[in-house]
Design a protein around this motif. Structure first.
Motif, PDB file in Angstrom:
ATOM      1  N   GLY A   1       0.827  -1.202   0.000  1.00 35.85           N
ATOM      2  CA  GLY A   1       0.000   0.000   0.000  1.00 35.85           C
ATOM      3  C   GLY A   1       0.856   1.244   0.000  1.00 35.85           C
ATOM      4  N   GLU A   2       1.545   1.445  -1.092  1.00 37.29           N
ATOM      5  CA  GLU A   2       2.528   2.527  -1.200  1.00 37.29           C
ATOM      6  C   GLU A   2       2.153   3.443  -2.358  1.00 37.29           C
ATOM      7  OE1 GLU A   2       6.004   4.824  -0.743  1.00 37.29           O
ATOM      8  OE2 GLU A   2       5.356   3.187   0.553  1.00 37.29           O
TER       9      GLU A   2
ATOM     10  N   ASN B   1      -8.625  -1.787   4.286  1.00 31.85           N
ATOM     11  CA  ASN B   1      -7.481  -2.516   3.742  1.00 31.85           C
ATOM     12  C   ASN B   1      -7.633  -3.939   4.294  1.00 31.85           C
ATOM     13  OD1 ASN B   1      -5.028  -3.587   3.003  1.00 31.85           O
ATOM     14  ND2 ASN B   1      -3.790  -2.314   4.359  1.00 31.85           N
ATOM     15  N   PRO B   2      -8.019  -4.918   3.430  1.00 28.39           N
ATOM     16  CA  PRO B   2      -7.721  -5.023   2.010  1.00 28.39           C
ATOM     17  C   PRO B   2      -8.894  -4.839   1.049  1.00 28.39           C
ATOM     18  CG  PRO B   2      -8.169  -7.198   2.862  1.00 28.39           C
ATOM     19  CD  PRO B   2      -8.345  -6.240   4.023  1.00 28.39           C
TER      20      PRO B   2
ATOM     21  N   TYR C   1      -7.561   5.942   5.352  1.00 29.07           N
ATOM     22  CA  TYR C   1      -7.938   6.056   3.942  1.00 29.07           C
ATOM     23  C   TYR C   1      -9.178   6.926   3.741  1.00 29.07           C
ATOM     24  CZ  TYR C   1      -4.733   2.142   3.098  1.00 29.07           C
ATOM     25  OH  TYR C   1      -3.626   1.339   3.009  1.00 29.07           O
TER      26      TYR C   1
ATOM     27  N   LYS D   1      -1.330   8.153   3.270  1.00 29.51           N
ATOM     28  CA  LYS D   1      -2.109   7.860   2.075  1.00 29.51           C
ATOM     29  C   LYS D   1      -2.695   9.123   1.457  1.00 29.51           C
ATOM     30  CE  LYS D   1      -1.430   3.713   3.739  1.00 29.51           C
ATOM     31  NZ  LYS D   1      -0.363   2.824   3.276  1.00 29.51           N
TER      32      LYS D   1
ATOM     33  N   THR E   1       4.193   8.395   3.029  1.00 29.36           N
ATOM     34  CA  THR E   1       4.469   7.172   3.793  1.00 29.36           C
ATOM     35  C   THR E   1       5.807   7.237   4.519  1.00 29.36           C
ATOM     36  OG1 THR E   1       5.310   6.170   1.752  1.00 29.36           O
ATOM     37  CG2 THR E   1       3.047   5.660   2.368  1.00 29.36           C
TER      38      THR E   1
ATOM     39  N   TYR F   1      -6.593   7.621  -8.999  1.00 30.63           N
ATOM     40  CA  TYR F   1      -6.870   6.302  -8.421  1.00 30.63           C
ATOM     41  C   TYR F   1      -8.188   5.735  -8.953  1.00 30.63           C
ATOM     42  CZ  TYR F   1      -3.160   6.614  -4.839  1.00 30.63           C
ATOM     43  OH  TYR F   1      -1.961   6.674  -4.178  1.00 30.63           O
TER      44      TYR F   1
ATOM     45  N   ALA G   1      -9.920   3.635  -0.656  1.00 29.82           N
ATOM     46  CA  ALA G   1      -8.533   3.173  -0.577  1.00 29.82           C
ATOM     47  C   ALA G   1      -8.007   2.914  -1.995  1.00 29.82           C
ATOM     48  CB  ALA G   1      -8.396   1.947   0.321  1.00 29.82           C
TER      49      ALA G   1
ATOM     50  N   TYR H   1      -7.169  -0.530  -3.225  1.00 33.05           N
ATOM     51  CA  TYR H   1      -7.033  -1.977  -3.319  1.00 33.05           C
ATOM     52  C   TYR H   1      -8.247  -2.588  -4.024  1.00 33.05           C
ATOM     53  CZ  TYR H   1      -3.844  -0.926   0.530  1.00 33.05           C
ATOM     54  OH  TYR H   1      -2.859  -0.381   1.314  1.00 33.05           O
TER      55      TYR H   1
ATOM     56  N   ARG I   1      -5.364  -9.711  -2.905  1.00 28.65           N
ATOM     57  CA  ARG I   1      -5.410  -8.247  -2.856  1.00 28.65           C
ATOM     58  C   ARG I   1      -4.457  -7.679  -3.884  1.00 28.65           C
ATOM     59  NH1 ARG I   1      -2.772  -4.470   1.739  1.00 28.65           N
ATOM     60  NH2 ARG I   1      -0.991  -4.893   0.370  1.00 28.65           N
TER      61      ARG I   1
ATOM     62  N   SER J   1      -2.943  -4.003  -5.191  1.00 31.11           N
ATOM     63  CA  SER J   1      -2.813  -2.570  -4.949  1.00 31.11           C
ATOM     64  C   SER J   1      -2.666  -1.855  -6.282  1.00 31.11           C
ATOM     65  CB  SER J   1      -1.589  -2.283  -4.073  1.00 31.11           C
ATOM     66  OG  SER J   1      -1.320  -0.890  -4.049  1.00 31.11           O
TER      67      SER J   1
END
Length: 388
Positions: free
Chosen positions: A37-38, A174-175, A205, A233, A238, A292, A316, A318, A362, A364
């Motif tokens: 999750g970067e 997450n996730p 998130y 996020k 991060t 996103y 989020a 994912y 999951r 990302s």
């Protein structure tokens, strides 16, 4: 040989299998990793410049344990305005990311024998933190309820676990990417209030929600909610390790002590970068959110075409995708390792997130569109080849 050489609670937990597999997959030449999750965005320029200015101004000394009051006020204002909350500056503690906030909160509220209720699938940090603090985690599988904890299931868990001290609620998740409506939170708050338990709401998130408004349970259960958030996020920070704990007075008075003895304080110049984010970065997440959403929609369609069923990716970054039935002879780890070797795409198995995730992976999509397009092409080809 030393007897009882290590803390038994630490011995019980393991290094994150998510990180371990990420390292394992990194050894495969040409791998596209959609594992961590970067955010692939850079920190906004105005925040970086604030940190540079702070360094040049020799802001390199101990900050107050809970952070500068100016920053605590700015954080209270920021989250109050965005999410209709009512926190004061002295009800905010600055932490080293949400991770340290979780550790400090757990250390503050958990006693040996206490139980933590944890709806799953969920990121595994909460169970590990509870274990280190001599508490027990009770997992509640939500996979049959669209990955939402229902008040009925919460009540059953409370009835069968009278030692419950707290509930963890992570949303957007997450996730899974699933989130909670205002009505769903109100219903859970009513059960939690009657039980007199803490609710640890991890809302890191919250600013990455694609439709509608994010609501916090603290709006309905202020005196029992510990709100965990941060800038990793929302502001692509991060590596800066900026988090916040918000809560009622009695909790804040105690958690400051845990925080102090864990880390002393956050780095001085980083706090000035966080202040800039809170005062002038209210819209920093919007451009990232737009991108996103484009990526989410593309990946969701591609995985559907490849035969995956998806959890509702409301927020989020994912996708939680059910592995096609043709792979029923493989468990989650076997599936992701085969995918990594043959298709050179790395995902995380849902097994890493507890009960309910056994047949899921999951993905990302905090990655470039170019990598996502190529990864999806490889996944489709991998599924087709397996069918044949």
């Amino acid at each position: 040989m030393l007897a009882n050489k290590f803390n038994h609670q630490v011995e019980k937990i393991a290094v994150s299998d998510i990180r371990q597999f990420d390292q394992e997959a990194s050894q495969i030449e040409g791998i596209i990793k959609l594992t961590l999750g970067e955010p692939d965005f850079n920190t906004p320029e105005h925040i970086k410049q604030a940190a540079i200015t702070a360094i040049n101004d020799n802001q390199s000394h101990y900050a107050p344990n809970p952070g500068y009051m100016e920053l605590r006020q700015a954080a209270a204002d920021y989250y109050n305005q965005k999410f209709n909350l009512h926190y004061r500056a002295d009800q905010v503690v600055t932490t080293l990311g949400a991770t340290e906030g979780i550790a400090a909160a757990m250390q503050t509220i958990m006693n040996p024998g206490d139980k933590l209720l944890m709806p799953t699938p969920v990121f595994p940090i909460y169970a590990a933190s509870a274990s280190v603090n001599h508490a027990e985690t009770v997992m509640i599988d939500t996979s049959e309820d669209n990955f939402i904890l229902t008040p009925e299931k919460l009540q059953v868990a409370l009835d069968t676990n009278p030692e419950t001290k707290a509930l963890v609620l992570v949303y957007p998740s997450n996730p899974t990417g699933v989130t909670y409506s205002r009505e769903q939170l109100q219903a859970l708050a009513a059960v939690a209030k009657k039980a007199g338990i803490w609710v640890l709401c991890d809302e890191v998130y919250a600013e990455l929600l694609y439709q509608g408004q994010h609501y916090s349970m603290s709006e309905f259960l202020f005196d029992q909610v510990i709100l965990i958030t941060g800038l990793s996020k929302s502001h692509a920070m991060t590596g800066w390790r900026v988090g916040f704990l918000l809560g009622p007075d009695d909790f804040i008075n105690e958690v400051i002590k845990s925080h102090q003895y864990l880390v002393t304080a956050s780095p001085d110049n980083v706090l000035y970068a966080a202040l800039e984010a809170m005062q002038h970065g209210q819209n920093d997440s919007k451009a990232m959110l737009t991108e996103y959403q484009v990526r989410r929609d593309y990946v969701a369609q591609a995985l559907n075409e490849a035969g995956f069923e998806l959890a509702s990716p409301d927020g989020a970054f994912y996708i939680f995708a059910k592995i096609p039935a043709i792979f029923d002879d493989l468990d989650g780890w076997q599936f992701v390792r085969l995918l990594a070797r043959e298709a050179r795409v790395a995902l995380i198995p849902g097994l890493s997130f507890g009960p309910g995730g056994e047949r899921y992976v999951r993905l990302s999509y905090a990655a470039s569109m170019e990598n996502l397009q190529e990864a999806c092409r490889r996944i489709k080809e991998f599924v087709q080849n397996y069918q044949n």
